[in-house]
Design a protein around this motif. Structure first.
Motif, short mmCIF file in Angstrom:
data_model
loop_
_atom_site.label_atom_id
_atom_site.label_comp_id
_atom_site.label_asym_id
_atom_site.label_seq_id
_atom_site.Cartn_x
_atom_site.Cartn_y
_atom_site.Cartn_z
N ILE A 220 -36.93 -18.68 -4.31
CA ILE A 220 -38.15 -18.56 -3.53
C ILE A 220 -38.60 -17.10 -3.46
O ILE A 220 -39.79 -16.79 -3.61
CB ILE A 220 -37.95 -19.13 -2.11
CG1 ILE A 220 -37.80 -20.64 -2.19
CG2 ILE A 220 -39.11 -18.74 -1.20
CD1 ILE A 220 -37.58 -21.31 -0.86
N MET A 221 -37.65 -16.20 -3.27
CA MET A 221 -37.97 -14.78 -3.13
C MET A 221 -38.54 -14.17 -4.41
O MET A 221 -39.16 -13.10 -4.37
CB MET A 221 -36.72 -14.02 -2.69
CG MET A 221 -36.24 -14.41 -1.30
SD MET A 221 -34.58 -13.81 -0.90
CE MET A 221 -34.87 -12.04 -0.81
N CYS B 181 -35.44 -24.99 -2.51
CA CYS B 181 -35.05 -23.91 -3.42
C CYS B 181 -34.91 -24.36 -4.86
O CYS B 181 -34.32 -23.65 -5.69
CB CYS B 181 -33.75 -23.28 -2.94
SG CYS B 181 -33.85 -22.54 -1.31
N SER B 182 -35.44 -25.53 -5.20
CA SER B 182 -35.38 -25.97 -6.60
C SER B 182 -36.24 -25.05 -7.45
O SER B 182 -37.21 -24.47 -6.97
CB SER B 182 -35.84 -27.42 -6.73
OG SER B 182 -37.18 -27.55 -6.29
N LYS B 183 -35.90 -24.92 -8.71
CA LYS B 183 -36.56 -23.94 -9.57
C LYS B 183 -38.05 -24.18 -9.73
O LYS B 183 -38.85 -23.25 -9.79
CB LYS B 183 -35.88 -23.90 -10.94
CG LYS B 183 -34.49 -23.27 -10.89
CD LYS B 183 -33.89 -23.11 -12.26
CE LYS B 183 -32.53 -22.41 -12.18
NZ LYS B 183 -31.93 -22.23 -13.52
N ASP B 184 -38.47 -25.44 -9.82
CA ASP B 184 -39.89 -25.73 -10.02
C ASP B 184 -40.56 -26.26 -8.75
O ASP B 184 -41.74 -26.58 -8.77
CB ASP B 184 -40.08 -26.73 -11.16
CG ASP B 184 -39.34 -28.04 -10.92
OD1 ASP B 184 -38.73 -28.19 -9.84
OD2 ASP B 184 -39.39 -28.91 -11.80
N ALA C 264 -28.30 -17.29 -4.18
CA ALA C 264 -28.96 -17.63 -5.44
C ALA C 264 -30.10 -18.62 -5.20
O ALA C 264 -31.17 -18.52 -5.83
CB ALA C 264 -27.95 -18.21 -6.42
N LYS C 265 -29.91 -19.55 -4.28
CA LYS C 265 -30.96 -20.51 -3.97
C LYS C 265 -32.17 -19.80 -3.34
O LYS C 265 -33.31 -20.02 -3.74
CB LYS C 265 -30.42 -21.57 -3.01
CG LYS C 265 -29.42 -22.53 -3.63
CD LYS C 265 -28.94 -23.55 -2.61
CE LYS C 265 -27.94 -24.52 -3.22
NZ LYS C 265 -27.49 -25.54 -2.24
N ARG D 90 -42.73 -26.51 -0.60
CA ARG D 90 -41.44 -25.84 -0.44
C ARG D 90 -41.03 -25.65 1.03
O ARG D 90 -39.97 -25.10 1.30
CB ARG D 90 -41.46 -24.47 -1.13
CG ARG D 90 -41.41 -24.57 -2.65
CD ARG D 90 -41.19 -23.21 -3.28
NE ARG D 90 -41.09 -23.27 -4.72
CZ ARG D 90 -39.96 -23.48 -5.40
NH1 ARG D 90 -38.83 -23.68 -4.74
NH2 ARG D 90 -39.95 -23.48 -6.72
N ILE D 91 -41.86 -26.11 1.96
CA ILE D 91 -41.52 -26.01 3.38
C ILE D 91 -41.73 -27.39 4.02
O ILE D 91 -42.72 -28.06 3.76
CB ILE D 91 -42.43 -25.00 4.11
CG1 ILE D 91 -42.36 -23.62 3.48
CG2 ILE D 91 -42.04 -24.91 5.59
CD1 ILE D 91 -43.36 -22.63 4.08
N ARG D 92 -40.78 -27.80 4.84
CA ARG D 92 -40.98 -29.02 5.62
C ARG D 92 -40.26 -28.87 6.96
O ARG D 92 -39.28 -28.14 7.09
CB ARG D 92 -40.51 -30.26 4.88
CG ARG D 92 -39.01 -30.40 4.71
CD ARG D 92 -38.67 -31.65 3.91
NE ARG D 92 -37.22 -31.82 3.75
CZ ARG D 92 -36.66 -32.73 2.96
NH1 ARG D 92 -37.42 -33.54 2.24
NH2 ARG D 92 -35.34 -32.83 2.88
N THR D 93 -40.78 -29.58 7.96
CA THR D 93 -40.23 -29.53 9.30
C THR D 93 -39.15 -30.58 9.47
O THR D 93 -39.32 -31.72 9.05
CB THR D 93 -41.34 -29.75 10.35
OG1 THR D 93 -42.34 -28.75 10.19
CG2 THR D 93 -40.77 -29.69 11.75
#
Length: 199
Positions: free
Chosen positions: A19-20, A157-160, A14-15, A145-148
């Motif tokens: 993103i998808m 994966c938060s909604k906003d 679901a998370k 939405r991406i971090r190393t």
């Protein structure tokens, strides 16, 4: 064609679906169909005529009750089924499972860039000059939405995108057997196998 997938739990699925579900406002044709997050373990050709029972029997019993999946990086590809994907760390358990299935079934692997988890499918006709796939991936980064982290990457994966729901991987407990004939959104799960340790 029946393919074998290893999948996240319902909660982690679901998370990832958050993103998808992101789409380009200009998308058309076959791009951005909905599909369940998964890592393809095997994709036997239809000509192999393997039965569901034979596919089930290819799963080794010498496995843990869960397989840890750790994300390596979020990449852009040049194929519909690998448009934007998460490259996964090739753990010993995952590699053993992949090898065992193909050895038991006497098949050559047909799983390019194994292991990976696709985030979206974008048709070639929508990826003019290779921009659509790269822009979709860029948008993930621009929106934070991406971090190393360490040797890998994690996704928010938060909604906003403003929340703090980061995941760097997941524990997989099930292998699915999926009929992948026809359009993506018509794919059907035929069987679900729970990973079980030796008694």
């Amino acid at each position: 064609m029946v393919t074998l997938w290893i999948v996240p739990s319902d909660e982690d699925s679901a998370k990832l679906r958050i993103i998808m579900s992101m789409q380009s406002s200009t998308s058309k044709t076959r791009s951005y169909p909905k599909f369940h997050p998964h890592i393809t373990l095997a994709a036997p050709p239809s000509s192999s005529h393997l039965t569901l029972e034979q596919l089930r029997e290819s799963i080794s019993h010498h496995l843990p009750c869960k397989i840890r999946i750790d994300f390596k990086s979020v990449n852009t590809g040049n194929h519909f089924f690998r448009s934007v994907y998460i490259a996964v760390q090739p753990s010993p358990d995952l590699l053993f499972l992949h090898k065992c299935i193909h050895t038991t079934l006497d098949l050559e692997p047909r799983t390019p860039l194994f292991p990976h988890l696709s985030l979206c499918y974008i048709a070639d006709e929508d990826d003019a000059a290779g921009k659509e796939r790269q822009e979709w991936r860029n948008q993930l980064e621009i929106s934070g939405r991406i971090r190393t982290i360490g040797v890998g990457e994690e996704v928010n994966c938060s909604k906003d995108g403003a929340g703090n729901d980061w995941i760097s991987g997941f524990d997989a407990y099930e292998i699915w057997f999926v009929d992948c004939n026809g359009p993506v959104e018509s794919w059907a799960v035929l069987h679900k196998l729970r990973l079980m340790p030796d008694p």
